[in-house]
Structure formats: C-alpha cells, structure tokens
Design a protein around this motif. Structure first.
Motif, PDB file in Angstrom:
ATOM      1  N   ASN A   1     102.160  94.669  57.025  1.00 28.66           N
ATOM      2  CA  ASN A   1     101.748  94.792  55.632  1.00 28.66           C
ATOM      3  C   ASN A   1     102.088  93.496  54.914  1.00 28.66           C
ATOM      4  OD1 ASN A   1     100.949  95.756  53.105  1.00 28.66           O
ATOM      5  ND2 ASN A   1     102.953  96.676  52.699  1.00 28.66           N
ATOM      6  N   ALA A   2     101.058  92.830  54.387  1.00 30.94           N
ATOM      7  CA  ALA A   2     101.245  91.631  53.581  1.00 30.94           C
ATOM      8  C   ALA A   2     102.104  90.575  54.282  1.00 30.94           C
ATOM      9  CB  ALA A   2     101.851  91.990  52.231  1.00 30.94           C
ATOM     10  N   GLY A   3     101.862  90.372  55.569  1.00 34.01           N
ATOM     11  CA  GLY A   3     102.533  89.312  56.301  1.00 34.01           C
ATOM     12  C   GLY A   3     103.882  89.652  56.877  1.00 34.01           C
ATOM     13  N   SER A   4     104.325  90.890  56.716  1.00 31.70           N
ATOM     14  CA  SER A   4     105.636  91.301  57.222  1.00 31.70           C
ATOM     15  C   SER A   4     105.513  92.564  58.061  1.00 31.70           C
ATOM     16  CB  SER A   4     106.610  91.561  56.061  1.00 31.70           C
ATOM     17  OG  SER A   4     106.817  90.393  55.302  1.00 31.70           O
ATOM     18  N   ALA A   5     106.511  92.780  58.919  1.00 27.36           N
ATOM     19  CA  ALA A   5     106.562  94.005  59.709  1.00 27.36           C
ATOM     20  C   ALA A   5     107.152  95.119  58.864  1.00 27.36           C
ATOM     21  CB  ALA A   5     107.393  93.788  60.968  1.00 27.36           C
ATOM     22  N   GLU A   6     106.346  96.125  58.568  1.00 28.86           N
ATOM     23  CA  GLU A   6     106.789  97.247  57.743  1.00 28.86           C
ATOM     24  C   GLU A   6     107.632  98.222  58.562  1.00 28.86           C
ATOM     25  OE1 GLU A   6     106.115  98.974  53.690  1.00 28.86           O
ATOM     26  OE2 GLU A   6     105.640  97.044  54.584  1.00 28.86           O
ATOM     27  N   GLN A   7     107.244  98.426  59.827  1.00 26.98           N
ATOM     28  CA  GLN A   7     108.003  99.303  60.731  1.00 26.98           C
ATOM     29  C   GLN A   7     107.643  98.968  62.165  1.00 26.98           C
ATOM     30  OE1 GLN A   7     107.559 103.517  60.020  1.00 26.98           O
ATOM     31  NE2 GLN A   7     109.045 104.111  61.563  1.00 26.98           N
ATOM     32  N   ILE A   8     108.632  99.035  63.054  1.00 31.41           N
ATOM     33  CA  ILE A   8     108.433  98.793  64.479  1.00 31.41           C
ATOM     34  C   ILE A   8     109.020  99.974  65.232  1.00 31.41           C
ATOM     35  CG2 ILE A   8     108.928  97.285  66.437  1.00 31.41           C
ATOM     36  CD1 ILE A   8     109.360  95.002  64.412  1.00 31.41           C
TER      37      ILE A   8
ATOM     38  N   PHE B   1      98.396  93.500  71.557  1.00 29.50           N
ATOM     39  CA  PHE B   1      97.082  93.999  71.155  1.00 29.50           C
ATOM     40  C   PHE B   1      97.012  94.031  69.631  1.00 29.50           C
ATOM     41  CE2 PHE B   1      94.259  97.708  70.334  1.00 29.50           C
ATOM     42  CZ  PHE B   1      93.174  97.391  71.142  1.00 29.50           C
ATOM     43  N   VAL B   2      95.921  93.530  69.078  1.00 25.16           N
ATOM     44  CA  VAL B   2      95.721  93.546  67.628  1.00 25.16           C
ATOM     45  C   VAL B   2      94.591  94.505  67.291  1.00 25.16           C
ATOM     46  CG1 VAL B   2      94.736  92.213  65.721  1.00 25.16           C
ATOM     47  CG2 VAL B   2      96.658  91.301  66.997  1.00 25.16           C
ATOM     48  N   THR B   3      94.831  95.398  66.339  1.00 23.59           N
ATOM     49  CA  THR B   3      93.796  96.326  65.907  1.00 23.59           C
ATOM     50  C   THR B   3      94.102  96.833  64.502  1.00 23.59           C
ATOM     51  OG1 THR B   3      92.564  98.344  66.502  1.00 23.59           O
ATOM     52  CG2 THR B   3      94.931  98.378  66.870  1.00 23.59           C
TER      53      THR B   3
ATOM     54  N   ALA C   1     103.270 105.635  55.979  1.00 23.67           N
ATOM     55  CA  ALA C   1     102.833 107.036  55.916  1.00 23.67           C
ATOM     56  C   ALA C   1     101.371 107.136  55.513  1.00 23.67           C
ATOM     57  CB  ALA C   1     103.709 107.807  54.937  1.00 23.67           C
ATOM     58  N   ASP C   2     100.975 106.314  54.544  1.00 24.90           N
ATOM     59  CA  ASP C   2      99.612 106.387  54.030  1.00 24.90           C
ATOM     60  C   ASP C   2      98.615 105.710  54.962  1.00 24.90           C
ATOM     61  OD1 ASP C   2      97.704 107.049  51.896  1.00 24.90           O
ATOM     62  OD2 ASP C   2      97.558 104.880  51.625  1.00 24.90           O
ATOM     63  N   PHE C   3      99.017 104.578  55.574  1.00 23.52           N
ATOM     64  CA  PHE C   3      98.080 103.842  56.421  1.00 23.52           C
ATOM     65  C   PHE C   3      97.898 104.501  57.780  1.00 23.52           C
ATOM     66  CE2 PHE C   3      97.063 100.651  59.632  1.00 23.52           C
ATOM     67  CZ  PHE C   3      95.884 100.140  59.102  1.00 23.52           C
TER      68      PHE C   3
ATOM     69  N   LEU D   1      99.427  96.419  64.243  1.00 26.99           N
ATOM     70  CA  LEU D   1      98.497  97.304  63.532  1.00 26.99           C
ATOM     71  C   LEU D   1      98.611  97.071  62.036  1.00 26.99           C
ATOM     72  CD1 LEU D   1      96.618  99.903  63.504  1.00 26.99           C
ATOM     73  CD2 LEU D   1      98.743 101.211  63.279  1.00 26.99           C
ATOM     74  N   GLY D   2      97.467  97.013  61.389  1.00 22.52           N
ATOM     75  CA  GLY D   2      97.507  96.878  59.948  1.00 22.52           C
ATOM     76  C   GLY D   2      96.129  96.608  59.380  1.00 22.52           C
ATOM     77  N   PRO D   3      95.997  96.636  58.058  1.00 27.94           N
ATOM     78  CA  PRO D   3      94.703  96.398  57.420  1.00 27.94           C
ATOM     79  C   PRO D   3      94.305  94.928  57.497  1.00 27.94           C
ATOM     80  CG  PRO D   3      96.416  96.577  55.766  1.00 27.94           C
ATOM     81  CD  PRO D   3      97.073  96.890  57.082  1.00 27.94           C
ATOM     82  N   SER D   4      93.091  94.634  57.131  1.00 29.70           N
ATOM     83  CA  SER D   4      92.624  93.248  57.116  1.00 29.70           C
ATOM     84  C   SER D   4      93.494  92.414  56.187  1.00 29.70           C
ATOM     85  CB  SER D   4      91.164  93.194  56.640  1.00 29.70           C
ATOM     86  OG  SER D   4      90.324  93.895  57.531  1.00 29.70           O
ATOM     87  N   GLY D   5      93.833  91.207  56.642  1.00 35.11           N
ATOM     88  CA  GLY D   5      94.616  90.296  55.813  1.00 35.11           C
ATOM     89  C   GLY D   5      96.106  90.490  55.870  1.00 35.11           C
ATOM     90  N   CYS D   6      96.584  91.360  56.787  1.00 28.88           N
ATOM     91  CA  CYS D   6      98.027  91.646  56.822  1.00 28.88           C
ATOM     92  C   CYS D   6      98.801  90.642  57.669  1.00 28.88           C
ATOM     93  CB  CYS D   6      98.283  93.057  57.341  1.00 28.88           C
ATOM     94  SG  CYS D   6      97.893  93.275  59.097  1.00 28.88           S
TER      95      CYS D   6
END
Length: 393
Positions: free
Chosen positions: A243-250, A224-226, A266-268, A70-75
């Motif tokens: 986030n930016a090519g890395s796993a921020e949290q799993i 699954f990608v979304t 938290a914000d996303f 899960l993440g924004p476009s380009g992550c």
C-alpha cells in the motif's frame, strides 16, 4: 548484453537437477536444510525525483518459497520486482541474492529469470530459439541446449512445439513458452510480473496450477506480482500486501485473510464487512454497539474501555443465513442478490445506512430483494480494529 528476461552470468545445471523443497523446508542437493535467505530486501527506497515509489521496504525470502507482492495499481509492487531484476535502480538500501549484494552490479550479472505480462517472445524466432536464447548467449554446447530445451518444454507441457512460431500458439501456450525460457537456464530467482492478466478466466486458473506445480517441482524461489486476490491466496506461501510503497502486512495466505493487520488489508483482500461501533461492555466477551443500532459480542485480545471506538471486521463467508447456532444475530432486509451457482452473495441492509455482505451456500430457495433475513456469526469469527485502523492485539 542479454535481453531482460534471462539475466544470468553463467550456465547452470539442467532443470532436472534442481533440489526440491520438501515438507520440512528447502533442502540442498545433499539433503541438508539451508538457512541462507534466497532474497533479501534491506530497507530499500526507490524515488523518482521527489516522488517516493517504495519506502523503507524490507523482506527476507527463504529458498524454494513462492512469495506474492499483492496490491492495487501504483502501490510499488512491480517497481520492487523490477528492482531485483536490475530494471529499476534503488535510491538506498540493499538487495541480496543468496547472500550476495546485487543492486550494485549490472543486469547481466544477476542470475534472474523474468516472465512478463506480455510474454515478450521474439515473433520471428521459433519456439526452440525463443527458449534457447539465453543458453545460446552463454555459449552452451548445442547438444546440451537441445536437451535443456526439451526438458523445459516437457515441463510446461508443450513437447514437440520446437518448430512453431509464437503466432501459431494460443495465449496460454505463449505464456508457457515464456515460462520455459525463464527457467531453462536455472536462475536463482524466478520473477513473474502479472503473467496471467492477459489470459481468459479458464486459462488463468489452469496456468495458476501449472506455475505452482513447476515451481514446486524445480524448487526455484519465485516472486510473483499481481493485483488479483484469488491468485495470491491460491498460489502463495507468503503474501506481501502493498500500500502506497510500503508493506502493509506480510504473512501466510490464511493469516493475512483471516487476521488482517489494518483496515486497508481487510478491505482490499476479500472485501470484508467493516462495521463501525462503540464498546458497550468491556468484560469478555466484549460487546460492541454498531452504528447500525444492533449489538454484537466479539473476542478482544485485550480489555477495551467502554466507549472505545472500534471496527468489527467479518468476512462475507463467515456469515450464515438464518443465524442458527451462532452467537451473534444481525437482522436486516435483502437489498440485492447475486447468484453464483452453488452460492449467492446477499447485500443486506441492517439499518442506520449500514449494509453487510454475506456469501452463503444455497440451501433451498434463493433470497429475493426485499425479504427479511437474519445473518449470524460467532464471536471468534471476526477481527477488531482500533479507531486508527490497526488490528487490536
């Protein structure tokens, strides 16, 4: 060479023969619990020239689980998905499937099923031929092909559609056919690349339920990608927030939602209220003077020095209108109201150029713009971030 949505080396058992994942975890066909991860990403980097799209990404996925990137476009989430399918080359690291390294072997030797966002059905082929394509490539006998295609169409609830063309089907039905084509040959891993984004809201919700049901019934490992938070929370066993090519949290959906590890998560994920403040009392419960000028009490996992800069993260759903029975009360004025049927979203100005969002059930009258309101939450309903945006633990 086979086309990219069914990337298997050899025929597999029929759909009905797949081991199912029980409450105690994935099991083999003999009922013994398996410990070998279905998929492993080991410190992979993916670069395009000087641009690093994925950086030092590691993830272990257990058999029979449903994991969402899960993440924004380009992550980097789609890039990771395409790398396991062999559609993108990794720059370093290793990708393993059932203990076998696959990043250094051809696409057609990876036992992968892939469902695209755009369905990617052959418009000139019937439903039967679309679903049977991978089986015909593997020289499966015709009677077996017919049996498996029938099973797959039953599973996606489209029996009797074998002779139709994709143009005769709705978008949701086409996506079901794409799913049937991906699972008919029993891939080790099912990859789903934003498969619901082209559907309307009602069909998207229906397909979420169907995909999850089919994944559970077959016991297949799914990635699954979304970018849709609701999809990720409702379907996943685990979520990887990118986030930016890395796993921020799993973590599990509830863990990632209720205990975000960073300000980005938290914000996303859920658009939490993030209230900047300063620790005014270090003794438990910790008191924080918000930039808005109001004070709240929070539970800190460790003592914090007075004067420490922190951010109080509280979800809109945790805020109660009226603040009755809660340990914290924030007073403000309603800036906007969004009616959602059984609930309403209130944007409330709490002073100091700060606002807070509450998503509350409607119990009586809906608050109007300009009305005064108290919002409440308990000390353990929030998460504390340090001045670097990391969860305090």
């Amino acid at each position: 060479m086979p086309d990219s949505h069914d990337l298997s080396e050899a025929p597999r058992p029929a759909v009905a023969g797949v081991a199912k994942a029980g409450a105690g975890g994935p099991v083999s066909s003999k009922g013994a619990e398996t410990s070998q991860p279905a998929v492993e990403f080991r410190n992979i980097d993916i670069a395009y020239g000087k641009f690093v799209a994925v950086r030092d990404f590691s993830l272990s996925i257990r058999k029979g689980s449903f994991v969402t990137l899960l993440g924004p476009s380009g992550c980097g989430k789609t890039t990771i998905l395409r790398s396991i399918a062999g559609l993108v080359d990794i720059s370093s690291g290793q990708i393993m499937i059932d203990g076998r390294r696959v990043d250094d072997i051809p696409i057609y030797k990876r036992n992968i099923g892939l469902v695209f966002q755009s369905y990617a059905l052959f418009p000139h082929k019937t439903v039967f031929d679309n679903v049977a394509f991978g089986l015909k490539y593997r020289n499966v006998p015709k009677p077996e092909i017919a049996r498996r295609v029938g099973q797959a169409l039953d599973m996606v609830r489209l029996p009797g559609s074998e002779k139709k063309l994709p143009s005769q089907l709705s978008g949701g039905q086409q996506q079901r056919i794409a799913l049937a084509r991906a699972i008919v040959f029993e891939p080790q891993v099912l990859l789903l690349d934003e498969p619901l984004s082209a559907l309307d809201a009602n069909m998207r919700e229906e397909m979420r339920v169907e995909i999850k049901k089919i994944q559970r019934e077959t016991g297949i490992t799914a990635i699954f990608v979304t970018h849709d938070q609701e999809e990720a929370l409702s379907m996943s066993d685990r979520i990887v927030v990118m986030n930016a090519g890395s796993a921020e949290q799993i973590g599990a959906p509830q863990e990632v939602y209720d205990a975000p590890a960073t300000a980005f998560v938290a914000d996303f994920l859920g658009k939490a209220n993030m209230l900047a403040g300063t620790v005014s009392r270090s003794e438990a419960p910790t008191s924080v003077m918000l930039a808005a000028g109001q004070t709240v009490n929070v539970i800190s996992p460790r003592p914090l020095a007075s004067g420490s800069k922190v951010t109080v993260v509280v979800r809109p759903q945790k805020l109660s209108v009226g603040a009755a029975g809660t340990s914290n009360r924030l007073s403000g004025r309603v800036v906007s109201t969004s009616y959602l049927g059984g609930s309403a979203i209130y944007e409330v100005d709490i002073g100091g150029s700060s606002s807070i969002r509450a998503n509350a059930p409607i119990n009586g009258q809906i608050l109007r713009e300009g009305e005064s309101v108290d919002l409440g939450f308990d000390a353990d309903d929030c998460v504390l971030l340090d001045d670097g945006g990391q969860r305090i633990s």
